[in-house]
Design a protein around this motif. Structure first.
Motif, PDB file in Angstrom:
ATOM      1  N   ASN A  66      45.138  44.244  33.582  1.00  0.00           N
ATOM      2  CA  ASN A  66      44.131  44.369  34.637  1.00  0.00           C
ATOM      3  C   ASN A  66      43.532  43.012  34.977  1.00  0.00           C
ATOM      4  OD1 ASN A  66      44.446  47.098  34.939  1.00  0.00           O
ATOM      5  ND2 ASN A  66      42.792  47.637  33.543  1.00  0.00           N
ATOM      6  N   ASN A  67      43.252  42.199  33.966  1.00  0.00           N
ATOM      7  CA  ASN A  67      42.718  40.865  34.215  1.00  0.00           C
ATOM      8  C   ASN A  67      43.684  40.040  35.049  1.00  0.00           C
ATOM      9  OD1 ASN A  67      40.353  41.317  32.881  1.00  0.00           O
ATOM     10  ND2 ASN A  67      41.006  40.344  30.977  1.00  0.00           N
ATOM     11  N   THR A  69      45.948  41.168  37.099  1.00  0.00           N
ATOM     12  CA  THR A  69      45.966  41.746  38.447  1.00  0.00           C
ATOM     13  C   THR A  69      44.771  41.257  39.242  1.00  0.00           C
ATOM     14  OG1 THR A  69      47.075  43.714  37.598  1.00  0.00           O
ATOM     15  CG2 THR A  69      46.001  43.909  39.738  1.00  0.00           C
ATOM     16  N   TYR A  70      43.589  41.290  38.625  1.00  0.00           N
ATOM     17  CA  TYR A  70      42.385  40.819  39.320  1.00  0.00           C
ATOM     18  C   TYR A  70      42.474  39.329  39.625  1.00  0.00           C
ATOM     19  CZ  TYR A  70      40.262  45.315  38.240  1.00  0.00           C
ATOM     20  OH  TYR A  70      39.987  46.645  38.157  1.00  0.00           O
ATOM     21  N   GLU A  71      43.037  38.569  38.725  1.00  0.00           N
ATOM     22  CA  GLU A  71      43.175  37.132  38.941  1.00  0.00           C
ATOM     23  C   GLU A  71      44.081  36.852  40.138  1.00  0.00           C
ATOM     24  OE1 GLU A  71      44.747  33.231  36.484  1.00  0.00           O
ATOM     25  OE2 GLU A  71      44.042  34.975  35.354  1.00  0.00           O
ATOM     26  N   LYS A  73      44.623  38.897  42.643  1.00  0.00           N
ATOM     27  CA  LYS A  73      43.897  39.321  43.847  1.00  0.00           C
ATOM     28  C   LYS A  73      42.860  38.281  44.261  1.00  0.00           C
ATOM     29  CE  LYS A  73      44.428  44.306  43.326  1.00  0.00           C
ATOM     30  NZ  LYS A  73      43.747  45.586  43.069  1.00  0.00           N
TER      31      LYS A  73
END
Length: 99
Positions: A66-67, A69-71, A73
């Motif tokens: 998730n981290n 993925t957020y990075e 984005k």
């Protein structure tokens, strides 16, 4: 060398061979005991700890995923904002020139 001397020599060598075999048997027994008592137990402990670590890693991977993925984005959004800022700047410059 007489037959008697030869027999004595053979008997002496057989005694040495028996002694060597007895020593080898003792070493094999000690090795087996070491394997059973220490090595096998240590391997069991390592396997149990490995299993625990794998479970913890599997729990941690989704969070890390998730981290990541957020990075990605955020990086994409930062790039888009930068491009939009450049476009706004160009539009503002053109408007100032036209006025």
């Amino acid at each position: 060398m007489t037959d008697s001397e030869k027999l004595d020599l053979i008997i002496n060598e057989l005694g040495n061979v028996k002694s060597d075999i007895s020593e080898l048997k003792n070493q094999v027994v000690k090795t087996q005991l070491h394997l059973e008592d220490r090595t096998d137990r240590n391997i069991e402990l390592l396997a149990e700890n490995h299993s625990t670590l794998i479970n913890k890693l599997n729990e941690a991977i989704p969070a890390a995923n998730n981290n990541l993925t957020y990075e990605v984005k955020v990086n994409y959004l930062l790039d888009r904002v930068s491009k939009l800022e450049k476009k706004v700047k160009i539009i503002e410059e053109n408007n100032y020139i036209a006025n």
